[in-house]
Write a protein that holds these residues in place. Structure first.
Motif, PDB file in Angstrom:
ATOM      1  N   LEU A  67       4.401   5.349   5.235  1.00 59.83           N
ATOM      2  CA  LEU A  67       4.180   4.146   4.436  1.00 59.83           C
ATOM      3  C   LEU A  67       5.433   3.269   4.392  1.00 59.83           C
ATOM      4  O   LEU A  67       5.343   2.036   4.314  1.00 59.83           O
ATOM      5  CB  LEU A  67       3.767   4.554   3.022  1.00 59.83           C
ATOM      6  N   LEU A  68       6.614   3.896   4.440  1.00 56.79           N
ATOM      7  CA  LEU A  68       7.876   3.162   4.355  1.00 56.79           C
ATOM      8  C   LEU A  68       7.990   2.100   5.438  1.00 56.79           C
ATOM      9  O   LEU A  68       8.466   0.987   5.177  1.00 56.79           O
ATOM     10  CB  LEU A  68       9.056   4.149   4.452  1.00 56.79           C
ATOM     11  N   VAL A  69       7.546   2.436   6.645  1.00 57.45           N
ATOM     12  CA  VAL A  69       7.643   1.489   7.760  1.00 57.45           C
ATOM     13  C   VAL A  69       6.911   0.194   7.428  1.00 57.45           C
ATOM     14  O   VAL A  69       7.386  -0.908   7.732  1.00 57.45           O
ATOM     15  CB  VAL A  69       7.080   2.133   9.048  1.00 57.45           C
ATOM     16  N   LEU A 188      -3.814  10.670   8.649  1.00 56.16           N
ATOM     17  CA  LEU A 188      -4.797   9.912   7.885  1.00 56.16           C
ATOM     18  C   LEU A 188      -4.175   8.639   7.317  1.00 56.16           C
ATOM     19  O   LEU A 188      -4.815   7.578   7.300  1.00 56.16           O
ATOM     20  CB  LEU A 188      -5.352  10.786   6.750  1.00 56.16           C
ATOM     21  N   SER A 189      -2.923   8.744   6.865  1.00 57.04           N
ATOM     22  CA  SER A 189      -2.239   7.555   6.348  1.00 57.04           C
ATOM     23  C   SER A 189      -2.056   6.507   7.437  1.00 57.04           C
ATOM     24  O   SER A 189      -2.257   5.304   7.201  1.00 57.04           O
ATOM     25  CB  SER A 189      -0.866   7.941   5.778  1.00 57.04           C
ATOM     26  N   ARG A 190      -1.682   6.959   8.638  1.00 57.25           N
ATOM     27  CA  ARG A 190      -1.522   6.021   9.744  1.00 57.25           C
ATOM     28  C   ARG A 190      -2.839   5.326  10.061  1.00 57.25           C
ATOM     29  O   ARG A 190      -2.888   4.108  10.298  1.00 57.25           O
ATOM     30  CB  ARG A 190      -1.013   6.784  10.972  1.00 57.25           C
ATOM     31  N   TYR A 191      -3.937   6.092  10.034  1.00 55.13           N
ATOM     32  CA  TYR A 191      -5.264   5.525  10.293  1.00 55.13           C
ATOM     33  C   TYR A 191      -5.632   4.510   9.206  1.00 55.13           C
ATOM     34  O   TYR A 191      -6.114   3.402   9.513  1.00 55.13           O
ATOM     35  CB  TYR A 191      -6.304   6.650  10.342  1.00 55.13           C
ATOM     36  N   MET A 192      -5.419   4.878   7.951  1.00 53.92           N
ATOM     37  CA  MET A 192      -5.769   3.989   6.845  1.00 53.92           C
ATOM     38  C   MET A 192      -4.909   2.735   6.851  1.00 53.92           C
ATOM     39  O   MET A 192      -5.387   1.635   6.559  1.00 53.92           O
ATOM     40  CB  MET A 192      -5.635   4.730   5.513  1.00 53.92           C
ATOM     41  N   LEU A 193      -3.626   2.876   7.188  1.00 54.61           N
ATOM     42  CA  LEU A 193      -2.752   1.713   7.253  1.00 54.61           C
ATOM     43  C   LEU A 193      -3.196   0.737   8.336  1.00 54.61           C
ATOM     44  O   LEU A 193      -3.143  -0.488   8.151  1.00 54.61           O
ATOM     45  CB  LEU A 193      -1.307   2.159   7.512  1.00 54.61           C
ATOM     46  N   ASP A 194      -3.662   1.266   9.456  1.00 58.23           N
ATOM     47  CA  ASP A 194      -4.119   0.412  10.556  1.00 58.23           C
ATOM     48  C   ASP A 194      -5.414  -0.318  10.210  1.00 58.23           C
ATOM     49  O   ASP A 194      -5.649  -1.435  10.680  1.00 58.23           O
ATOM     50  CB  ASP A 194      -4.335   1.248  11.822  1.00 58.23           C
ATOM     51  N   HIS A 195      -6.274   0.315   9.394  1.00 58.05           N
ATOM     52  CA  HIS A 195      -7.596  -0.255   9.123  1.00 58.05           C
ATOM     53  C   HIS A 195      -7.716  -0.957   7.772  1.00 58.05           C
ATOM     54  O   HIS A 195      -8.534  -1.883   7.629  1.00 58.05           O
ATOM     55  CB  HIS A 195      -8.664   0.846   9.206  1.00 58.05           C
ATOM     56  N   TYR A 196      -6.950  -0.519   6.779  1.00 59.00           N
ATOM     57  CA  TYR A 196      -7.104  -1.077   5.431  1.00 59.00           C
ATOM     58  C   TYR A 196      -5.832  -1.714   4.885  1.00 59.00           C
ATOM     59  O   TYR A 196      -5.853  -2.254   3.773  1.00 59.00           O
ATOM     60  CB  TYR A 196      -7.572   0.021   4.460  1.00 59.00           C
ATOM     61  N   TRP A 198      -1.647  -1.560   3.682  1.00 59.38           N
ATOM     62  CA  TRP A 198      -0.962  -0.627   2.791  1.00 59.38           C
ATOM     63  C   TRP A 198      -1.571  -0.643   1.394  1.00 59.38           C
ATOM     64  O   TRP A 198      -1.578   0.392   0.709  1.00 59.38           O
ATOM     65  CB  TRP A 198       0.530  -0.930   2.757  1.00 59.38           C
ATOM     66  N   ARG A 199      -2.110  -1.772   0.943  1.00 55.20           N
ATOM     67  CA  ARG A 199      -2.708  -1.813  -0.389  1.00 55.20           C
ATOM     68  C   ARG A 199      -3.992  -0.970  -0.444  1.00 55.20           C
ATOM     69  O   ARG A 199      -4.208  -0.202  -1.392  1.00 55.20           O
ATOM     70  CB  ARG A 199      -3.008  -3.254  -0.796  1.00 55.20           C
ATOM     71  N   GLY A 200      -4.817  -1.099   0.557  1.00 54.13           N
ATOM     72  CA  GLY A 200      -6.033  -0.288   0.608  1.00 54.13           C
ATOM     73  C   GLY A 200      -5.715   1.192   0.757  1.00 54.13           C
ATOM     74  O   GLY A 200      -6.404   2.044   0.175  1.00 54.13           O
ATOM     75  N   THR A 201      -4.659   1.500   1.493  1.00 51.39           N
ATOM     76  CA  THR A 201      -4.255   2.896   1.681  1.00 51.39           C
ATOM     77  C   THR A 201      -3.817   3.526   0.363  1.00 51.39           C
ATOM     78  O   THR A 201      -4.217   4.646   0.029  1.00 51.39           O
ATOM     79  CB  THR A 201      -3.107   2.976   2.697  1.00 51.39           C
ATOM     80  N   VAL A 202      -3.006   2.808  -0.397  1.00 50.47           N
ATOM     81  CA  VAL A 202      -2.538   3.327  -1.681  1.00 50.47           C
ATOM     82  C   VAL A 202      -3.710   3.498  -2.645  1.00 50.47           C
ATOM     83  O   VAL A 202      -3.748   4.455  -3.433  1.00 50.47           O
ATOM     84  CB  VAL A 202      -1.462   2.398  -2.280  1.00 50.47           C
ATOM     85  N   LEU A 203      -4.686   2.604  -2.583  1.00 52.24           N
ATOM     86  CA  LEU A 203      -5.878   2.733  -3.429  1.00 52.24           C
ATOM     87  C   LEU A 203      -6.672   3.991  -3.067  1.00 52.24           C
ATOM     88  O   LEU A 203      -7.195   4.691  -3.945  1.00 52.24           O
ATOM     89  CB  LEU A 203      -6.753   1.491  -3.284  1.00 52.24           C
ATOM     90  N   LEU A 204      -6.738   4.299  -1.778  1.00 50.94           N
ATOM     91  CA  LEU A 204      -7.400   5.533  -1.349  1.00 50.94           C
ATOM     92  C   LEU A 204      -6.594   6.757  -1.771  1.00 50.94           C
ATOM     93  O   LEU A 204      -7.172   7.815  -2.065  1.00 50.94           O
ATOM     94  CB  LEU A 204      -7.590   5.517   0.168  1.00 50.94           C
ATOM     95  N   PHE A 205      -5.275   6.629  -1.814  1.00 52.53           N
ATOM     96  CA  PHE A 205      -4.445   7.710  -2.346  1.00 52.53           C
ATOM     97  C   PHE A 205      -4.855   8.056  -3.773  1.00 52.53           C
ATOM     98  O   PHE A 205      -4.848   9.232  -4.174  1.00 52.53           O
ATOM     99  CB  PHE A 205      -2.962   7.300  -2.343  1.00 52.53           C
ATOM    100  N   ALA A 206      -5.204   7.021  -4.550  1.00 51.07           N
ATOM    101  CA  ALA A 206      -5.615   7.244  -5.939  1.00 51.07           C
ATOM    102  C   ALA A 206      -6.862   8.121  -6.002  1.00 51.07           C
ATOM    103  O   ALA A 206      -6.962   9.036  -6.830  1.00 51.07           O
ATOM    104  CB  ALA A 206      -5.868   5.908  -6.630  1.00 51.07           C
ATOM    105  N   GLY A 207      -7.822   7.855  -5.125  1.00 52.91           N
ATOM    106  CA  GLY A 207      -9.039   8.664  -5.099  1.00 52.91           C
ATOM    107  C   GLY A 207      -8.777  10.100  -4.688  1.00 52.91           C
ATOM    108  O   GLY A 207      -9.368  11.042  -5.236  1.00 52.91           O
ATOM    109  N   ILE A 208      -7.859  10.287  -3.746  1.00 49.80           N
ATOM    110  CA  ILE A 208      -7.530  11.637  -3.285  1.00 49.80           C
ATOM    111  C   ILE A 208      -6.855  12.429  -4.402  1.00 49.80           C
ATOM    112  O   ILE A 208      -7.190  13.589  -4.656  1.00 49.80           O
ATOM    113  CB  ILE A 208      -6.628  11.571  -2.040  1.00 49.80           C
TER     114      ILE A 208
END
Length: 496
Positions: A67-69, A188-196, A198-208
């Motif tokens: 995520l840092l990148v 999974l984070s790399r996949y989510m970052l590419d498709h959603y 970083w904001r969408g990825t962090v939101l999915l982190f909340a669900g996990i």
């Protein structure tokens, strides 16, 4: 307990209601089917739950390097400032350990893990609306770290309580969730970052992270084996659970007797026994009003341990370890990108740590249970090797060669995480595991909070990561020497 005879030996319950003894018997019967046995049975359910809790916590915490990148591109801040976000999360997660243990002592492991999952989830939801790095310090770092800290310690202590002979193996399997989480979540984070993004990825982190609520509710502690004794046989007004030698003291324990005293007005209700026995590892007396937070905190920060030279050296060694521990997780992906590797190759480096981390936790956990193996020597070996390979890692510059470093590093760190709680129990006693575990995490948190920012600052100054990794290797070597000193001191001075 004069007149009890053999009934006062081993472990027992004495009913306080002389006129309604049948109620005590019925209360005892209500506990049948609940958790007593150790080294098996429901303990394996606890191991499974702890596995998945570790999957969530370390999977999300140690995928921050990926995520840092993206955050560096989004906020255009220097590395020292941006990497603080992940350092706050991991640091607070450990720093909150003693408080998590204290609250677990009062309310039980289940409710604390449940609350931790909710807090971390809320923190990640808020983070998805971040407008600055400073915002993420509070939402992602502080709230996420508090939530993860409330989940981490209670789960780990629960596993230690359920196992004795197979403790290292059970702990090794439980903490494998961390390695599996690192492997899965980085990809999974790399996949989510590419498709959603970083904001969408962090939101999915909340669900996990919210899935920890269900896992926490399954963390039931072991109960003591109980026998019911007619109160007419014993002249005592209280309920005693006695372990070990016979006591001649009616109201308080003698110097050579271990006992736990429960509220005299409590029935043998399952929930009362579960919540109060969960982390009672320090020979605590309960009164009618229960324990205050102040008293529990006093037990977690045990004066017996804090005045023990061997334990202080052990804490100092772990402080040195965690000055270096998070450097590869948080800075290795950025180093890889700086050396010309792709973002996907960089995510594979961290995932490789997760793969070998998982394998080593099981193998070294099984090996540590062998009677011919000295666990402290094993711990020293893995720390020294981690230092050597980390210090030499700047020599590996291509993806093919660089992959060797995270694989070896994962094996060493997996051994460290598996062995450290077990060595704590070996050196300082299982009856003090909550205190020693909590203070261990606190020392790790202090170091973890400052380690990656210092590494990032070194890069901002030198424009090169090589010095950062060489210093991290030296810190591991210093930690190994401190572990050796701790062992020598502990052999000559036992905790009393």
């Amino acid at each position: 307990m004069k007149g009890c005879g053999d009934n006062c030996k081993d472990r027992l319950i004495v009913c306080t209601d002389r006129h309604n003894f049948n109620n005590c018997v019925m209360g005892k019967k209500s506990l049948k089917g609940n958790i007593y046995q150790t080294d098996g049975g429901y303990g394996w359910i606890v191991v499974a739950c702890t596995f998945f809790i570790g999957f969530i916590i370390d999977g999300l915490a140690y995928s921050f390097g990926t995520l840092l990148v993206e955050l560096l591109v989004q906020f255009k801040q220097d590395r020292a400032s941006t990497v603080v976000i992940g350092s706050i999360l991991t640091g607070v997660m450990y720093l909150i350990g003693p408080l998590a243990g204290a609250l677990s002592d009062i309310y039980g492991c289940r409710i604390i893990v449940f609350c931790g999952a909710v807090i971390s989830s809320v923190g990640f939801v808020i983070s998805s609306f971040a407008t600055s790095v400073l915002y993420l310090y509070f939402s992602y770092g502080l709230l996420g770290g508090i939530g993860f800290g409330f989940m981490f310690l209670p789960a780990g202590v629960c596993v230690i309580q359920h196992f004795t002979e197979r403790r290292a193996l059970a702990n090794g399997i439980a903490v494998c969730g961390s390695g599996v989480g690192m492997f899965v979540m980085n990809h999974l984070s790399r996949y989510m970052l590419d498709h959603y993004g970083w904001r969408g990825t962090v939101l999915l982190f909340a669900g996990i992270s919210l899935q920890g609520t269900a896992l926490g509710l399954l963390l039931l502690p072991p109960l003591p084996k109980m026998k019911v004794v007619d109160p007419m046989l014993c002249d005592t007004p209280e309920i005693f659970v006695v372990e070990g030698k016979q006591s001649n003291n009616k109201r308080r324990r003698s110097e050579d007797t271990e006992l736990k005293v429960f509220n005299i007005n409590d029935t043998l209700d399952t929930n009362v026994q579960l919540s109060r026995y969960e982390t009672q590892v320090d020979k605590v007396f309960f009164d009618k009003k229960g324990n205050s937070v102040k008293k529990v905190l006093a037990r977690v920060f045990s004066s017996k341990l804090l005045t023990h030279g061997g334990f202080l050296l052990f804490l100092l060694a772990n402080f040195a370890v965690h000055l270096a521990f998070t450097i590869p997780f948080n800075l290795l992906p950025d180093q890889a990108v700086e050396n010309g590797m792709t973002k996907h190759e960089a995510s594979w480096l961290i995932s490789s740590i997760g793969i070998t981390n998982t394998i080593s936790r099981i193998i070294l956990g099984w090996l540590a249970d062998r009677s011919c193996v000295n666990r402290m020597v094993m711990l020293d070996i893995v720390i020294f090797l981690a230092g050597i390979i980390t210090g030499l890692s700047p020599l590996l510059t291509t993806f093919g060669t660089k992959l060797i470093y995270p694989c070896l590093y994962g094996m060493m760190i997996g051994g460290y995480v598996t062995l450290c709680p077990v060595v704590l129990a070996d050196l300082f006693g299982t009856e003090m595991i909550a205190q020693s575990f909590g203070m261990w995490l606190f020392a790790c948190g202090l170091a973890g909070t400052i380690s990656s920012p210092i590494g990032g600052l070194i890069y901002d100054t030198t424009k090169n990561y090589d010095i950062t990794f060489v210093i991290a290797g030296a810190e591991f070597l210093i930690a190994g020497l401190l572990f050796l000193c701790s062992t020598c001191v502990t052999r000559n001075k036992k905790v009393k």
